[in-house]
Design an enzyme around this catalytic site. Sequence first.
Site, mmCIF file in Angstrom:
data_model
loop_
_atom_site.group_PDB
_atom_site.id
_atom_site.type_symbol
_atom_site.label_atom_id
_atom_site.label_comp_id
_atom_site.label_asym_id
_atom_site.label_seq_id
_atom_site.Cartn_x
_atom_site.Cartn_y
_atom_site.Cartn_z
ATOM 1 N N ASP A 230 54.881 7.390 -5.628
ATOM 2 C CA ASP A 230 55.575 8.680 -6.005
ATOM 3 C C ASP A 230 54.952 9.689 -5.044
ATOM 4 O O ASP A 230 53.777 9.621 -4.281
ATOM 5 C CB ASP A 230 54.864 8.967 -7.636
ATOM 6 C CG ASP A 230 56.110 9.587 -7.932
ATOM 7 O OD1 ASP A 230 57.393 10.290 -6.937
ATOM 8 O OD2 ASP A 230 57.001 9.282 -9.213
HETATM 9 C C1 BGC Z 1 59.498 11.479 -8.824
HETATM 10 C C2 BGC Z 1 59.988 10.294 -8.288
HETATM 11 C C3 BGC Z 1 60.995 10.145 -7.460
HETATM 12 C C4 BGC Z 1 60.351 11.238 -6.256
HETATM 13 C C5 BGC Z 1 61.127 11.285 -5.062
HETATM 14 C C6 BGC Z 1 58.619 12.503 -7.421
HETATM 15 O O1 BGC Z 1 58.606 13.701 -8.366
HETATM 16 O O2 BGC Z 1 58.840 11.112 -9.978
HETATM 17 O O3 BGC Z 1 60.957 9.409 -9.390
HETATM 18 O O4 BGC Z 1 61.700 9.409 -6.376
HETATM 19 O O5 BGC Z 1 60.074 12.222 -6.329
HETATM 20 O O6 BGC Z 1 62.348 12.700 -5.314
#
Ligand code: BGC
Length: 743
Positions: A230
Site C-alpha cells: 500500500d
Molecule cells: C490506499 C490504497 C490506495 C492507494 C493509492 C492508499 O492510501 O490505502 O487503497 O490504492 O492509497 O491511492
Amino acid sequence: MKIDRQLIDQLTLTEKAALVSGKNSWYTAAIDRLGLAAMMVADGPSGLRKQLGSPDQTSINDSVEAVCFPASALTACSFDRELLNQLGQHLGDAARAEKLGIVLGPGVNLKRSPLAGRNFEYFSEDPYLVGELASAYVQGVQSKGVGVSVKHFAANNRENRRFTSSSNMDERTLRELYLTAFEKIVKQAHPATLMCSYNAINGTLNSQNHRLLTDILRDEWDYQGLVMSDWGAVADHPAAIKAGLDLEMPGKGAASVAEVVAAVKQHELSENDLDKAVGRVLKMLANWAPDPTSPSISYDMDEQHEFARKLAAASFVLLKNDNDGLPINDGDKLAVIGELAEHPRYQGSGSSHVNAHRLVTPLEAIQKAKPDATFATGYKLADDQVDATAISAAVTAARAADKVVIFAGYPEQVESEGFDKTSIDLPANQVQLIHAVSQVNAHVIVVLQNGSAVRLPWISQVAGVLETYLAGEAVGEATWDVLSGKVNPAGKLAETFPLRLEDTPSYLTFNANLDDENYREGLFMGYRYYDKKKQAVQFPFGFGLSYTTFEYHDLQLKVVGDRVIGSVQVKNSGSRTGAEVVQIYVGNRTSQIEKPEKALANFVKVTLRPQEARTVNFELNQRAFSWYNPKTPGWQVDNGQYDVLVGSSSADIRLSGTVELDWQPAKRLPVDQRTYIGDLLKRPEFLAAVKQAGLAPIFDKISIDKTDPTAKMFQNMPLRAAITMGVPPAKIEQLIKVMNQAL
Ligand code: BGC
C-alpha cells in the site's frame, strides 16, 4: 516480452533495484535500454481515479472523468455474482481506454466494527460473501486484459494509526475470518496483484511479514502473482523483499534504488531474493502492461452510467415498509426533505474518490418524474446544528404532502479513508428533523445515504426506510426507480445493523489501544456474535424486504462424494415480479471447538414472476463444514451431523435439514493417562477391558447410565485420576495397553 532467467541476468543490480520500486506514485520503473516501458496503475474500486499530473501538484480529487459506480458497501447487498462480474468488466473497459495496467481494487477486508472508516469501501462482515463477490469482480476486470490489486492484505480493519497498528488475533480467527476471502479470490480468480496493507499482524508489519506474504500466500495458496505495498506501507525495503514483497509503492526514487543496492552489497539481502521480486515485476509487466502501440479505444460512459443505475437499484435494501407506504403512487403528493437530496453522498472519500461523469441527484430525478414535488432542506450537512427555521419549513411542506421522503445520512466529514468514526448516530440536526416531520405526517420514508451501519432509534416513528449506502453517480435515478416501484428492491444487508454501538462485538477493544488492536471477540464477529449471544439487533445480516413476498418449500439434501447437494423450492407469493436471495447457512453440531451457531455457506439469487415457483439448486463443498485446526495445522472436517439452514436472512431461517458426514477415515484416538473416563465408558471395548482386569465393581458404580453427582464427578476425570477410585496405577497402565492394542 519473454520473462526468463536470461532477461533477469541482463539487468544490472541498479536496474533490478529500480524495478522493485515504483518510479513514482502511479508508474512502475522503465528500463529504456531493454525496451521496458513504465506501466501505470490507478485506483479504484468503484470507478477510475486516474490522477492528473503529479501528486505533489494536484489534489487527490483531480482525476480523469470516469463513471462513479456504487461503493462496495452497497454492491455487496446485491448478493449478485453476475452484477459484480459486469461491474468488473466496465471497470476493465475504462482502465483499458485509459491505458492502465492495474486497477487498485477491490478492497476486501471484513467489517469488524461499524466505526471503521473504510467500511464503505469493503463488502461485508462475512468472508464467504466477500470472497464470492470479489472473485466475480476480479474475473470481470481481468477478462478485459487489465489486472487488479486486491487490497488490503490483510486484517486491515481500522484506520486510526493504520501505518503502525497491529491486528492481534489467534490463528483460527485469522484463517476462518480475516484471510478467508483473500484465499478464495487467490484460488478462484487468480488476481494479477495483491496490495499488502499498512498494519501489522501479531506484531509483524504486513509489508515485511514472511509468514503472510510467502508461507501462507505463496507456499500454501500457490499464489503466482505480485504483491505491491500500500502507498507508503514499506518501513524497511530490503526486509520487505526478503519477506516476499515485490513492489514498493510509491517508490522513493534514487533513495529506493540506493538502499536496495546497498543491502545486496552488504549481504543483508540476497540477490536471489531480489531476483524473485524482479521476476514477478517483469511477469506483471508482460501480462498486464498495455501495448503502447495499440490504438486508443474509447468506451461509452453513458452506457456505464445506466449500469451504475441498475447496479445501485438492484442493491438497495428496503429495511422497513409499513402499510405499503412504498412504492409511491402516481397520484401521491410528495415532499422531499433533506440537503442530501440535493447534495447526495454518493461516493467515499480518499483514494476511491472519482471525478464523476454525470451526477444525477435524487431531487433532480424525483422532480423530473413529479414536477409538483416540494423540497425543503431541513438541515445543513456542514455541521450538526439544529436549524429551527429549516425544520419548520420542512414541517410545513410535510403537512401539505401525502407522503414525505427524508434524505438522511452521514456527512462526508464523518466518514472517510484515513480515520475511524466515533459514533454510529446520525447528526443531531437530522434526527431532530425526522422527529419533527414524523409528528405531522404518518407516511414518512427515510432514505439513508451512509458508508456503514447506522443507528436508527427513531425507526418506530417512520413508515419506511430505504438503505442506499453510497450509490454512485446515478444515485438519483436509482433511488427513484425503487421509491416509485419501477424496480422491486431485492438487496440484503451485508452487515448487521446493531441496536447500539455498545452491542457490537468489538466495542470493548476497537481503537482502545493506540497501536495494538486486539481482536478479543475472536471468531464471534458480525452475525456470528449476535447469533451466539442471542443479542437483539436492529436488522440482521442478510435482511431486506421486497414489494412482494416469498415462500420456501421442500428442502432436499444429499451427500454426494465430497459435497452436499441441495435444493429448495422458492415461490413468489405476491403480486409483483421480484428477486429473492436464498441464503444457505451451515451449523456445525459436531466439532468440539468454539464455533458460531452458523455461517453463510452459499447463496442463490432467483427472480420470480408473481405466483411463480422454482427449484433452486445449491452445492456445499468441504470447506463449508471445516474449521482451521492450528495444531495440525490445517483445515479439518469432522465426521458427524451438521445443520443446513435455508432462509431469507440470517435471522429468518425458513427450512432446515441435517446431513451426516462421513468424510474422514474412521480413526480411533489412542488412550493415555489423560483420556477422560466418561469418554471411555462409552466404548464397549473399554467395558470389556475393565471386566477382564477385575475392575467392573468399581467402574459399574460410575457407568454412564448413572446420573448421580458422584458418578458424574468421576466420569469427568482422566484415567490417571482413577487412583482416587481405588484403581492401582499398574491396572491403569494395563487398561491403556489393552485399549491401544485394538487401534
Ligand atoms: C490506499 C490504497 C490506495 C492507494 C493509492 C492508499 O492510501 O490505502 O487503497 O490504492 O492509497 O491511492
